[in-house]
Every structure is written in structure tokens, then in C-alpha cells.
Design an enzyme around this catalytic site. Structure first.
Site, PDB file in Angstrom:
ATOM      1  N   GLY A 133      38.219  42.328  28.945  1.00  0.00           N
ATOM      2  CA  GLY A 133      39.625  42.106  29.151  1.00  0.00           C
ATOM      3  C   GLY A 133      38.682  42.642  31.053  1.00  0.00           C
ATOM      4  O   GLY A 133      38.676  43.601  31.354  1.00  0.00           O
ATOM      5  N   HIS A 134      40.046  42.942  31.995  1.00  0.00           N
ATOM      6  CA  HIS A 134      39.809  43.439  33.437  1.00  0.00           C
ATOM      7  C   HIS A 134      40.045  44.306  33.152  1.00  0.00           C
ATOM      8  O   HIS A 134      41.026  45.484  32.726  1.00  0.00           O
ATOM      9  CB  HIS A 134      41.430  42.662  34.689  1.00  0.00           C
ATOM     10  CG  HIS A 134      42.503  42.192  33.924  1.00  0.00           C
ATOM     11  ND1 HIS A 134      43.165  41.854  34.858  1.00  0.00           N
ATOM     12  CD2 HIS A 134      42.982  42.926  32.905  1.00  0.00           C
ATOM     13  CE1 HIS A 134      44.754  41.414  34.247  1.00  0.00           C
ATOM     14  NE2 HIS A 134      43.785  42.548  33.179  1.00  0.00           N
TER      15      HIS A 134
END
Lengths: 341, 341, 341
Positions: C250-251
Site C-alpha cells: 500500500g501507499h
């Protein structure tokens, strides 16, 4: 600031403009002309930055921030450092999201069809739509206005796409009807055959998959996610759903409005989700179930029964979350007891 | 009926033709000329529809159905509404699958190589095979007859593919030998390097992956699934396997005939599955294990030991399913006891 | 030997050459001229094969092997069959990996840009780099020397790529800075928007994702894995990481050096992994956590709390692994007790 190799910044904007863009209210009209040239987090912001304060955990950062303009909930306004221009909002993060989009609007693709794209002459391409290099668009497909089809994406015959839709690089879409303002990320697979066959030891027999994928408006679908088309009924994704990467949605699944499905979640065939269901990462949901509106499924939950509207479940198999937490504690105590007899 | 933008219907067919196509037996030869123009579920079917009745749960629908022709098990024939033409089969769903395929045959692609496809002159393309726009086929690759390579798919050098194989849009295949009547869905990855390296704090060292992926006949492989090639031995998928979306199959895995792997299942390197193993969704299987023929792995199971032929396991770590169910109940009771002392 | 349709063998090599290539030491200098023409496992090796012995479980095979040359730990040298030429190494598998790479070097792509590739005139392509058919490279992208961009891959505008990088077929890379000697497998998605929005019943509002993906040197990223770009901070993958297929990152995730992430693992936004963390298959890690250096996460673990450096955890929710094993045993006993009262 964002890396200019990848992002193009707009602005500057005055506090008055940012109030209008974000839906927030300027606390002191005399500050209407304060200017912000960029967005920044509280601790990195300077006099020409727009920031926001939402999570109470960061109150110290807010009180020490040098941000020229800050979006805050009215209840925190009194704690702002002197000289900070305040934009008041009951939903600061949401207001910030809108302002940030004004500073960094999605890149405009040049309308038109790249010379290397292969667009069937029987496809319809709306005004302002950009079809990038290597994209392939089939006969009878219809794209609305201001869409963006990225490089090497494949849109199958007959697919209907609304306005302002973005189809990421190398995504494929077939047998689908798609609304407006939908974002399909790179590598997404929409509309392929569902997993339908009559099992048989002498050879499983495929059952033709005769439905479609129907996607509402304002939906986001993360990278490499797969959504199979229906077997006869359709697979349906409601308006405003946010679906993360590597999610699997089986045939005939029907998902309501505004649902949030975190990465690597899987939903088996013919299951229905009501509106605003939230599934954490790696949730698995068995087939032919009904998950009520507003239900919350904890990350990793293995759901094998219907879930009531508004309920929160976790565990494998999934049970009401408080009960799951109690089981976790009870199991822990069971082991402790054995260790200290 | 199926959306004509996506599906082309064949037919109509007489009951006699449908009996022949489906392998069912016409109950009353006098009805041989009854005509069906489409397929439909029991509750939507009309006098010109073919339907089927298999799941006893839908007996009411069967008894009330207006379907002109219906495929049923002989034991249910007596319950049919008056006037319905019956096709008798011991496996109604399977017979229906065949009949439905006659109404909706897979779309025929136009044989030949699209002008924008890039086919190496040293590749061999069989008669009747269609290579769509943007597909890339490497030197020494060999495709059989009546294959369909969809848009922007990539077939690597030397890959051998049998007859009647479909390779979906944007799939990639390298280092592989593939049988006949195999369907590879969009975005599938076959033949890339396995996860093989000598771990070392000064830098993990890659071990060349020198095997292949060998796929039998009549295999289906779902969207965005990945199958790594062997490290020296081959990775092998037996005849008639059905593999769903987003499944991961590691290097040197050997899978028997007719296995069913539901979505998001992962099989670690060098594990062997016997014939007709069924893995529910999101199953994980550790490496170097043997899963016996006919074993069933419940959805979400985390398998870390060998599984005996015919056994059914569930849970994490996976254990015999009845024991797992008993544990689930015992844990529930443990918490209840604490709540009501 | 490896299938010559897919692999090109180099060599033969003398024992002296193999010692130099592998970092092992020739046990008997008089054997320097022994020749190997190929690699093979212990039980298949012949007088002209190079093999290795590392796992003590295969001692019988070692003692019976006909391999002409074998890489072994010095402590096992005395058990070698008569006539075998020994290469001594404290890390036989690692030494073998290097030697095997000499026999089967990665295929050299022909430098240059395929006629059907679409390279923006403002992109920079280093010397010796090969861009395959249908690949698309955006404005301002920069590729180093001796890179290999496979068929139909898409490199977005501004992406910076070092030397000796391989980008697999149909992979997409945007908003990213990539080091040297990185291998990105087919279908990988790097740099797309993270899952960032302000949730709101009237419509979730997207938050612009203004960071990048920054990847170090010597990283491998498996097929169909997805790595989202940061929301403001960057998503960072350290030097020497090995990431398997279908992993989700994920970011804002930051991963240290030399981490190993097995297939289908997912890491939620803003979590940090120290150096040399190992995650087994299908691990899930919640967001905003810190996983200490050298931590080991058992396959299937659901990690919802920070993990201390060097700790090993398992279970769902994940706990120290010994405790998890004890819980598994306790639960088993609980059921047994009920069965035999």
C-alpha cells in the site's frame, strides 16, 4: 512539494478560493486574500502552504504548525497558532481532499486517438476522449466524453462506457456497462467468464456465462482486481464503491452503494452486499450470502454466514467481533493457566 | 435473453436436437419437435425456453415453471407441470451446460493475424487460428489450429500450444507447453521465474529457473492467476483442472487431473496435488507437501502438513474438518461459560 | 538439461573456472581441469555435470552421486564418492546459484527499439537497452544501460530507471524511481494511485496521491504484484528485497533492505518494515505498524500490532509463534477432553 516530473501543480489559490473549492468556511473574512501555493502536512507546511488538521493525535503538530492556511474543525479553531488563516469544516479531511485536487488536478490527456491505437471503425468515441498508444477498442464499443484510455488497455466489443471514465494501462474490459466518473486502475480484469461449470469426474463441463458486469457511477477499482461477469444475471457494482487492489469479485455478486473493499478481499459467486459495507484487507466471503447494509468485516475475516445490517464481524470463521475478541483472550488465558499450574 | 451486444444466439433447437446435444433422453418421443429458442431459469422461462431443474431447493419453481422444455432427473419427472417437454438426465446441470453452449457458442474469431500483431517469422501459426491486435508472438513459438490469441497478449519464444486454445487479452505465456482446449483468461502470467534464491544477508543470490510450465488438456486458468515455471523440474497442471482468478502456483508444483482451485488460493513451491483435489477460496498450502487425491481443503484453510487422500481439512493451521468444527464450538462454549458463571 | 527451446546453455567450464565463478575453493588443485557441461541435481548428475550438496537430508544422494563436480560444505567433503571433484564453500547453494547462472545466463535481448514500440521522443534510452514490441515509454522517462523492456510493457512519463533493469511483459510503471539490477516480472503494477479517500456517505472523496514509488538496487518483484505510490511521502522498497507474486504493497509503506515477502502477502498503508524482515505466504499486515528488523511473520499471519525486531509471530491475530503453537495444542486438548469424559 510533489515531484514535478510526475505532477503538475496548479494555483496559487487565495483562502477565499480555497474555501469555495473545498466547501469550508473562512473563519476570518479579513484573511480572504492569504495565498497558498502548495499543500503540505502540518509539520512541513510553511506560510504559503495549505494544510489540514483532523486526527486529534496530531494536535501538537497543529499547535506548532507554520502553515499559512489550515482546514480545521471549528472545535479546534481556538488552538490555532497566531497568524494562521483558518478554513472551518465539519469534515476537514474531505475538504482538504477537494482543495488538494485543485492544486493537483488529474493530468489532462490529449484528446484523440493515438496513431498506434487500434479502434474498430464501428466503435463510438466521445468528444474529448483520449485513447493512448496500443489501446485496442472493439466493434460496437461506446466511450463517453472526456474519457482516458491508457496505453495498451483493451476494451472488448459492445462495452458501454459513460463520461469522464479512466481506464488504466493494460486493463481489460469486456461484457460490461460502466457509468460516469469511474476509475479502473492498471491491470484490472472486468467481464471475463465466471467460474461456472458442472463438476464431473469425466471432465468438468463449462456453463456459458451469459450475464454482464454493470458498474455504477463514481466507482474506483484498484490495480489487478478481477470482476467476473454474471452467469445469466449480472454482476453489479453500485455507485460510489471503492475497491482496492487484487480484489476478486465472483459472478452474480451484487454490491450496493458506497461499499469499501480493501485489498485482496474475495467475494464468491452470487453473494449480495448492501450499501456501505466495509471489508478490511484479505476478507473472504463465501458464495450465496447476504451481507447487510453498513456491515463491517474485519481484516482477514472468513465469512461463511449471512451478516446482519450494521453488524461487525471478525475471525475465521467470522463471528461478532466482540465475541471474537473474547475468544482470543480466553484462548490466551487457557495457555497461561497451563503454564503456571 | 442474453444481451445481444455481447452474445450471439444460435438455434432454435428441437427437443430431439437438444437431447442429442446434451446427452439427455427425451421422455416422450412424441414431443421431439417441441422448439426452444433460448435458455432461461425456471422462473423466467416461457413456452419457447429450455430450462433445467437440479437443486431440490427449487422444486416449487419447477412445479410452477412455464418452460417449454426442461432437463430433469428421472426421479423428478412425475412432478413436472402438464405440457412440459422433459429431457431426462442423471446429471441435469451438466446436460444443461452442453445445451446452453449450443445456444451460445463461444464467439468465433476471424482466423488470421491482425495487421498490428507482431508475429516472429520463425513462429508457427496453425490453420484457423486468430491472432488479435497488438498480440506479440516470439520466435519458435508454435500455435495449433483454431486457437484464439486475444488483444495485446504476449507469447514468448519457443512456447508450444495445442489446438483450440484461447489466450485472453493481455495474458503472458513463456517457457510453457500447453495442451488442447485450454482457456487462459485475461492477465494470466505463465512461465515467469519462480521465487528461487539463496538467501544471504549480503544479498540474496538468484538461482536460475531452468524448468517449464506443462499444462494438460481442457484446463481453465482464471484472470490474473500466476503460474511460475519450474526451477529444474517442471511445474505441471493436469488435464481438466479448473483454476479460478488470482491463484498463485509456485515453481515445481505438480497438480493432478480435474483439480478445482478457487480464487486467491496459493500453492507454495514443490507441493504435489493428487487428482480431483478441491481447494476453496483463499486456501494457502505450504511448500514441499503432498495433498492426496480427492482431498478437500475448506475455504481459508492454511495447510502446513500433508493431507491424506480423500480427507477434508479446514482451519489455520488446517486440521480434519470435523475436529476444526468441534474446536470452533468448544471455543464458543469457553467464552459463554465465562460470561455466565 | 534445460529445454533448449527456452534456455541457451553456455560453457563448458573447468572446475577452476567454476571455482572462480562461484566463489568456492577447489579442494584438490590437481582437478582444476575437470570439465562440466551442465548442471544437474545429485541423483541425475553424471561425470560431466556440476551439482551441489547442501541439505543434509540428501546425504544419501550425495554419497551415491555420479556428479563429476560437486559444491559442498568442507565438513561434508570426507563423505564424497571417490573420483568426485569437490568445490568447497561455506554456502554451497549460494555458490551453486552463481555457477548455474554462468551455465544459463539470462537471455541477452537485442539492444534497440522494436519498430512497433512507442517511445516518446522526450524519453531517454541508455546504451544497450532493448525495448520490445508494443512497449510504450512516456515523455521524460529515463532508462539506463542494458535494460530490457519486454513486450507491451508500459513505462509512464518521468519514470527514472537505472542500469540492467528488466521490466517484464505487460508490466506498468508510473511515478517511480528505480535503481540498478531490478527485475520487475510480467504484469506488475507500480506507481498507481494509493487507496486514499475521505470516506463520506454522500460520496467518498478521493485524496490526490502525490508521492512516488522509490525502489532500490537488486530488487525482484513477482508477477502481478501491485505497489501503490505514496500519498505525499513515498512508498519505498529497500535494496535487495525479494517480493513474490500477487503481493500488495500500500501507499507510504517503507520496506528495509533484504526483506523477503512471499506470495499473496499484503501490507497496508504507512506500515514500515525494518531490514531483513521475512513474511511467509498470505501474510496480512495492518496499516501504520512498525515491523522490526529481522522479524519473521509465519505464513498466513494476520499482523495487527507492531512486531519487535527479531521476533517471530504467527496466527490470526498474530502473536509470538511459540504462544500460537501452544494455543493450537491447548485447543486440541480442549476438544479431546470433551470427547473422552
Amino acid at each position: 512539494m510533489a515531484d514535478p516530473r510526475f505532477f503538475t501543480r496548479a494555483g496559487p489559490f487565495t483562502a477565499a478560493e480555497l474555501a469555495a473549492l473545498s466547501g469550508a468556511r473562512l473563519a476570518d473574512p479579513a484573511r480572504a486574500d492569504t495565498v497558498a501555493v502548495d499543500v503540505a502536512p502540518l509539520d512541513a507546511a510553511g506560510p504559503q502552504s495549505l494544510s489540514f488538521f483532523d486526527n486529534p493525535k496530531y494536535r501538537d503538530r497543529f499547535e506548532a504548525s507554520r502553515a499559512g492556511i489550515c482546514i480545521v474543525h471549528p472545535k479546534h479553531a481556538a488552538r490555532a497558532p497566531a497568524g494562521m488563516t483558518l478554513l472551518l469544516s465539519a469534515a476537514p479531511y474531505k475538504a482538504y481532499a477537494r482543495a488538494a485536487k485543485a492544486f493537483y488536478p488529474p493530468p489532462a490527456a490529449t484528446a484523440g486517438i493515438a496513431p498506434s491505437a487500434i479502434v474498430d471503425p464501428r466503435a463510438r468515441i466521445g468528444a474529448g476522449t483520449a485513447v493512448a498508444a496500443g489501446a485496442v477498442i472493439g466493434a460496437g464499443a461506446s466511450l463517453g466524453q472526456r474519457c482516458r484510455i491508457d496505453a495498451n488497455a483493451v476494451i472488448g466489443p459492445g462495452v458501454q462506457i459513460g463520461d469522464d471514465v479512466a481506464i488504466g494501462a493494460l486493463a481489460s474490459v469486456s461484457h460490461a456497462l460502466i457509468g460516469d466518473r469511474v476509475a479502473i486502475y492498471p491491470g484490472v480484469r472486468i467481464g471475463q467468464d465466471g467460474f461456472g461449470f458442472a463438476p464431473d469426474p469425466s471432465g468438468h463441463v463449462k456453463v456459458p456465462q451469459l450475464g454482464r458486469v454493470v458498474i455504477g457511477n463514481d466507482v474506483e477499482i484498484g490495480a489487478n482486481t478481477t470482476i467476473d461477469r454474471g452467469s445469466g444475471p449480472d454482476t453489479v457494482i453500485g455507485d460510489g464503491c471503492w475497491i482496492d487492489n487484487l480484489v476478486m469479485i465472483g459472478h452474480n455478486v451484487v454490491i450496493g452503494r458506497g461499499c469499501i473493499l480493501v485489498a485482496q478481499t474475495g467475494i464468491s459467486g452470487s453473494t449480495t452486499l448492501g450499501d456501505y459495507v466495509v471489508a478490511g484487507g484479505q476478507v473472504g466471503i463465501a458464495g450465496h450470502l447476504t451481507i447487510g447494509a453498513g456491515a463491517r468485516l474485519a481484516a482477514g475475516a472468513g465469512v461463511i454466514k449471512d451478516v446482519a445490517p450494521g453488524a461487525t464481524v471478525g475471525g475465521y470463521p467470522a463471528i461478532p467481533i466482540r465475541r471474537w475478541h473474547r475468544q482470543t483472550v480466553a484462548l490466551e488465558q487457557l495457555v497461561r493457566k497451563k503454564e503456571r499450574p
